[in-house]
Design an enzyme around this catalytic site. Sequence first.
Site, PDB file in Angstrom:
ATOM      1  N   ASP A 199      33.595  48.925  46.347  1.00  0.00           N
ATOM      2  CA  ASP A 199      34.568  48.579  45.313  1.00  0.00           C
ATOM      3  C   ASP A 199      34.674  47.060  45.185  1.00  0.00           C
ATOM      4  O   ASP A 199      34.511  46.339  46.167  1.00  0.00           O
ATOM      5  CB  ASP A 199      35.934  49.173  45.677  1.00  0.00           C
ATOM      6  N   GLU A 200      34.962  46.593  43.973  1.00  0.00           N
ATOM      7  CA  GLU A 200      35.103  45.155  43.677  1.00  0.00           C
ATOM      8  C   GLU A 200      33.849  44.383  44.095  1.00  0.00           C
ATOM      9  O   GLU A 200      33.918  43.305  44.698  1.00  0.00           O
ATOM     10  CB  GLU A 200      36.353  44.577  44.357  1.00  0.00           C
ATOM     11  N   VAL A 201      32.705  44.926  43.743  1.00  0.00           N
ATOM     12  CA  VAL A 201      31.425  44.361  44.179  1.00  0.00           C
ATOM     13  C   VAL A 201      31.173  42.977  43.595  1.00  0.00           C
ATOM     14  O   VAL A 201      30.391  42.188  44.149  1.00  0.00           O
ATOM     15  CB  VAL A 201      30.275  45.332  43.824  1.00  0.00           C
ATOM     16  N   SER A 235      38.349  52.092  39.855  1.00  0.00           N
ATOM     17  CA  SER A 235      38.585  52.587  41.217  1.00  0.00           C
ATOM     18  C   SER A 235      38.830  54.089  41.219  1.00  0.00           C
ATOM     19  O   SER A 235      38.386  54.799  42.131  1.00  0.00           O
ATOM     20  CB  SER A 235      39.770  51.845  41.857  1.00  0.00           C
ATOM     21  N   GLY A 259      33.773  47.790  33.601  1.00  0.00           N
ATOM     22  CA  GLY A 259      34.759  47.745  32.533  1.00  0.00           C
ATOM     23  C   GLY A 259      35.837  46.732  32.879  1.00  0.00           C
ATOM     24  O   GLY A 259      35.820  46.134  33.960  1.00  0.00           O
ATOM     25  N   PRO A 260      36.795  46.517  31.985  1.00  0.00           N
ATOM     26  CA  PRO A 260      37.846  45.531  32.233  1.00  0.00           C
ATOM     27  C   PRO A 260      38.865  46.029  33.249  1.00  0.00           C
ATOM     28  O   PRO A 260      38.794  47.183  33.696  1.00  0.00           O
ATOM     29  CB  PRO A 260      38.486  45.366  30.854  1.00  0.00           C
ATOM     30  N   MET A 261      39.801  45.186  33.603  1.00  0.00           N
ATOM     31  CA  MET A 261      40.905  45.617  34.449  1.00  0.00           C
ATOM     32  C   MET A 261      41.682  46.724  33.738  1.00  0.00           C
ATOM     33  O   MET A 261      41.720  46.769  32.511  1.00  0.00           O
ATOM     34  CB  MET A 261      41.826  44.437  34.774  1.00  0.00           C
TER      35      MET A 261
END
EC number: 2.7.1.21
Length: 200
Positions: free
Chosen positions: A88-90, A22, A15-17
């Site tokens: 996370d942040e893959v 997280s 999804g977007p920021m």
Amino acid sequence: MYRKYSDGIIEVITGPMYSGKSEELIKRIKILQFANIKTLIVKQKFDTRFSHNEIVSRSGTKLNTIVASNVEEIKKVWNNTYKAIAIDEVQFFDKDIINYIDELASKGIRVIISGLDTDFARKPFGIMPELLAIADDVLKLKAVCFSCKNAGTHTFRITNDKDQKLLGDTESYQARCRKCHLEGEEQKIQMDNLKLNLSL
């Protein structure tokens, strides 16, 4: 959301920021921990916005992680006592992570990854298309549009920087719906044209 699998699985949270990726990842990790499923928690080294060695949600929830910039650094700490891995942040990893994730799942490991599926220009972000293609389960979250408060499905970059991997937060990015994202891009083009005309 606890689901016990006898075989490996790849779960993608995207999804977007500002959509809570997280937060969702942390929630799933905590459920695994409660179920005594040993999980390796990995954070991409590139992401230093809130903490160097923690996953931090916008609600303030934190989890300690190992920090890695590539697959080899993950392999150094991985061992057979782990039954799950969370990354996370893959989207910031290179293509090597795709085969590694696929191999782990094929060996019965539960793989949970989170990251942006598209960039500020609504284009596919890095390796995410390939990861989505091999995923067994995908959750696409939505944020709140900064402009109109409808569902925000895209990440809008406030600045004119064109680099796909530009680290930033509220000073650089907003969540927007499709309509407001397109309007914002048009406004940036108009501002660029105005500046160009004024400089002539």
